[in-house]
Scaffold this motif. Sequence first.
Motif, PDB file in Angstrom:
ATOM      1  N   LYS A   1       0.935  -1.189  -0.139  1.00  0.00           N
ATOM      2  CA  LYS A   1       0.186  -0.031  -0.096  1.00  0.00           C
ATOM      3  C   LYS A   1       0.817   1.367   0.081  1.00  0.00           C
ATOM      4  CE  LYS A   1      -3.842  -2.336   2.316  1.00  0.00           C
ATOM      5  NZ  LYS A   1      -3.129  -3.608   2.074  1.00  0.00           N
ATOM      6  N   ILE A   2       0.811   1.971  -1.024  1.00  0.00           N
ATOM      7  CA  ILE A   2       1.583   3.271  -1.158  1.00  0.00           C
ATOM      8  C   ILE A   2       0.718   4.443  -1.203  1.00  0.00           C
ATOM      9  CG2 ILE A   2       3.228   4.461  -2.529  1.00  0.00           C
ATOM     10  CD1 ILE A   2       3.713   1.410  -3.606  1.00  0.00           C
TER      11      ILE A   2
ATOM     12  N   ASP B   1      -0.314  -4.190 -13.167  1.00  0.00           N
ATOM     13  CA  ASP B   1      -1.353  -4.860 -14.172  1.00  0.00           C
ATOM     14  C   ASP B   1      -0.726  -5.768 -15.162  1.00  0.00           C
ATOM     15  OD1 ASP B   1      -4.243  -5.016 -14.801  1.00  0.00           O
ATOM     16  OD2 ASP B   1      -3.352  -4.244 -16.560  1.00  0.00           O
ATOM     17  N   ALA B   2       0.424  -5.091 -15.573  1.00  0.00           N
ATOM     18  CA  ALA B   2       0.922  -5.841 -16.803  1.00  0.00           C
ATOM     19  C   ALA B   2       1.790  -7.162 -16.378  1.00  0.00           C
ATOM     20  CB  ALA B   2       2.001  -5.079 -17.521  1.00  0.00           C
ATOM     21  N   GLU B   3       2.177  -7.210 -15.054  1.00  0.00           N
ATOM     22  CA  GLU B   3       2.788  -8.101 -14.355  1.00  0.00           C
ATOM     23  C   GLU B   3       1.709  -9.286 -13.867  1.00  0.00           C
ATOM     24  OE1 GLU B   3       6.159  -9.255 -13.467  1.00  0.00           O
ATOM     25  OE2 GLU B   3       6.360  -7.865 -15.068  1.00  0.00           O
ATOM     26  N   GLY B   4       0.516  -9.167 -14.135  1.00  0.00           N
ATOM     27  CA  GLY B   4      -0.668 -10.037 -13.730  1.00  0.00           C
ATOM     28  C   GLY B   4      -1.119  -9.747 -12.435  1.00  0.00           C
ATOM     29  N   LYS B   5      -0.705  -8.651 -11.654  1.00  0.00           N
ATOM     30  CA  LYS B   5      -1.099  -8.504 -10.243  1.00  0.00           C
ATOM     31  C   LYS B   5      -2.178  -7.596 -10.230  1.00  0.00           C
ATOM     32  CE  LYS B   5       3.946  -8.207  -8.533  1.00  0.00           C
ATOM     33  NZ  LYS B   5       3.434  -9.540  -7.634  1.00  0.00           N
ATOM     34  N   GLU B   6      -2.920  -7.601  -9.113  1.00  0.00           N
ATOM     35  CA  GLU B   6      -4.316  -6.712  -8.825  1.00  0.00           C
ATOM     36  C   GLU B   6      -3.450  -5.546  -8.302  1.00  0.00           C
ATOM     37  OE1 GLU B   6      -7.396  -7.439  -8.839  1.00  0.00           O
ATOM     38  OE2 GLU B   6      -6.918  -9.316  -9.862  1.00  0.00           O
ATOM     39  N   ALA B   7      -4.109  -4.326  -8.979  1.00  0.00           N
ATOM     40  CA  ALA B   7      -3.508  -2.915  -8.824  1.00  0.00           C
ATOM     41  C   ALA B   7      -4.674  -2.113  -8.888  1.00  0.00           C
ATOM     42  CB  ALA B   7      -2.605  -2.759  -9.770  1.00  0.00           C
ATOM     43  N   ILE B   8      -4.612  -1.090  -8.027  1.00  0.00           N
ATOM     44  CA  ILE B   8      -5.749   0.034  -7.803  1.00  0.00           C
ATOM     45  C   ILE B   8      -4.874   1.490  -7.767  1.00  0.00           C
ATOM     46  CG2 ILE B   8      -7.456   1.197  -6.417  1.00  0.00           C
ATOM     47  CD1 ILE B   8      -8.416  -1.828  -5.703  1.00  0.00           C
TER      48      ILE B   8
ATOM     49  N   ALA C   1      -1.877  10.518  -4.313  1.00  0.00           N
ATOM     50  CA  ALA C   1      -2.173   9.312  -5.057  1.00  0.00           C
ATOM     51  C   ALA C   1      -2.252   8.151  -4.458  1.00  0.00           C
ATOM     52  CB  ALA C   1      -1.090   9.041  -6.480  1.00  0.00           C
ATOM     53  N   TYR C   2      -3.101   7.296  -4.179  1.00  0.00           N
ATOM     54  CA  TYR C   2      -3.192   6.005  -3.500  1.00  0.00           C
ATOM     55  C   TYR C   2      -3.052   4.801  -4.552  1.00  0.00           C
ATOM     56  CZ  TYR C   2      -5.393   9.245  -0.366  1.00  0.00           C
ATOM     57  OH  TYR C   2      -5.681  10.404   0.377  1.00  0.00           O
ATOM     58  N   VAL C   3      -2.084   4.022  -4.335  1.00  0.00           N
ATOM     59  CA  VAL C   3      -1.557   2.679  -5.021  1.00  0.00           C
ATOM     60  C   VAL C   3      -1.653   1.728  -3.965  1.00  0.00           C
ATOM     61  CG1 VAL C   3      -0.206   1.783  -6.703  1.00  0.00           C
ATOM     62  CG2 VAL C   3      -0.428   4.098  -6.659  1.00  0.00           C
ATOM     63  N   GLN C   4      -2.259   0.494  -4.524  1.00  0.00           N
ATOM     64  CA  GLN C   4      -2.409  -0.928  -3.921  1.00  0.00           C
ATOM     65  C   GLN C   4      -2.175  -1.806  -5.143  1.00  0.00           C
ATOM     66  OE1 GLN C   4      -5.234  -2.030  -0.694  1.00  0.00           O
ATOM     67  NE2 GLN C   4      -6.443  -0.230  -1.677  1.00  0.00           N
ATOM     68  N   ILE C   5      -0.993  -2.542  -4.776  1.00  0.00           N
ATOM     69  CA  ILE C   5      -0.740  -3.680  -5.556  1.00  0.00           C
ATOM     70  C   ILE C   5      -0.650  -4.922  -4.633  1.00  0.00           C
ATOM     71  CG2 ILE C   5       1.312  -4.623  -7.058  1.00  0.00           C
ATOM     72  CD1 ILE C   5       1.887  -1.513  -7.319  1.00  0.00           C
ATOM     73  N   ASP C   6      -1.131  -6.056  -5.231  1.00  0.00           N
ATOM     74  CA  ASP C   6      -1.434  -7.442  -4.428  1.00  0.00           C
ATOM     75  C   ASP C   6      -1.328  -8.353  -5.344  1.00  0.00           C
ATOM     76  OD1 ASP C   6      -1.729  -9.260  -2.469  1.00  0.00           O
ATOM     77  OD2 ASP C   6      -3.130  -8.199  -1.582  1.00  0.00           O
TER      78      ASP C   6
ATOM     79  N   PRO D   1     -10.846  -0.039  -1.922  1.00  0.00           N
ATOM     80  CA  PRO D   1      -9.790   0.919  -2.533  1.00  0.00           C
ATOM     81  C   PRO D   1      -9.186   1.838  -1.380  1.00  0.00           C
ATOM     82  CG  PRO D   1     -12.202   1.386  -2.487  1.00  0.00           C
ATOM     83  CD  PRO D   1     -12.102   0.049  -2.047  1.00  0.00           C
ATOM     84  N   LYS D   2      -9.605   1.885  -0.127  1.00  0.00           N
ATOM     85  CA  LYS D   2      -9.047   2.644   0.975  1.00  0.00           C
ATOM     86  C   LYS D   2      -8.223   1.995   1.884  1.00  0.00           C
ATOM     87  CE  LYS D   2     -12.814   5.829   0.781  1.00  0.00           C
ATOM     88  NZ  LYS D   2     -13.916   6.753   1.814  1.00  0.00           N
ATOM     89  N   PHE D   3      -7.326   2.446   2.152  1.00  0.00           N
ATOM     90  CA  PHE D   3      -6.414   2.019   3.437  1.00  0.00           C
ATOM     91  C   PHE D   3      -5.899   2.876   4.486  1.00  0.00           C
ATOM     92  CE2 PHE D   3      -3.650   3.033  -0.251  1.00  0.00           C
ATOM     93  CZ  PHE D   3      -2.735   3.693   0.388  1.00  0.00           C
ATOM     94  N   PRO D   4      -5.929   2.426   5.741  1.00  0.00           N
ATOM     95  CA  PRO D   4      -5.687   3.599   6.852  1.00  0.00           C
ATOM     96  C   PRO D   4      -4.363   4.021   6.952  1.00  0.00           C
ATOM     97  CG  PRO D   4      -6.080   1.388   7.746  1.00  0.00           C
ATOM     98  CD  PRO D   4      -6.758   0.875   6.240  1.00  0.00           C
TER      99      PRO D   4
END
Length: 220
Positions: free
Chosen positions: A4-5, A27-34, A50-55, A62-65
């Motif tokens: 989480k960034i 996304d191109a790596e096949g990961k989940e990304a928001i 900007a909020y970025v999540q990669i998993d 979509p939110k993180f504390p």
Amino acid sequence: MAIKIALAGEGGQGVQAIANILAEAADAEGKEAIYIPNFGVEQRGGVSIAYVQIDDERIGSPKFPKGDIVIALSARAIERTRRYVDERTTFVYDSSITAAAEIQEDVMGVQANDADPRVQRETMTVDSSKENKSGLNLPDNAANVIGIPANDIAKNDLHPRVFNVIILGAVIKATGVVPVESIKKAIEDKLGSKFEANPELRELNYKALEKGMSLVERVV
């Protein structure tokens, strides 16, 4: 691995552009990304976040504390992102002297807008300790605090336009969440036509990316 960034900076510093590139590369790596942009009342002259999540797995919200890595590129951005920092967070800030950037119109970095850093302070070398030598009100609860003189490097060694690409390089090295080759592919997708017209721009952006990677160690 979930990362989480939160990235924040003054309008025109290009934080939205690098957040978008991070998400596209993941996304191109096949990961989940928001990627979720958030602008202040003013798009320019205000702080944008900007909020970025990669998993590797589906992202539940979509939110993180709190962020695993929080990047703040101005004094106001430090204050805006403080809420996302806890004892597990790596906090990255620009430790440069920053004056209004001088931009040549024939040179283009990732961002569409001019770099317009607002913070004036003394130059620091990379500082991975929690000691605050800048006089800024840095978070005191972060696991790691890293100062990067990105603006100084961009202005003196590369070009103000690629200030945000230096930050992007630092982020991918700190997190290891996306391979550098995927980031380069995403940059090519975004700026390929400009690179074709002026190949020196490709070299400039890639130098900035590598320079940013050289400024930090893997921390997340």
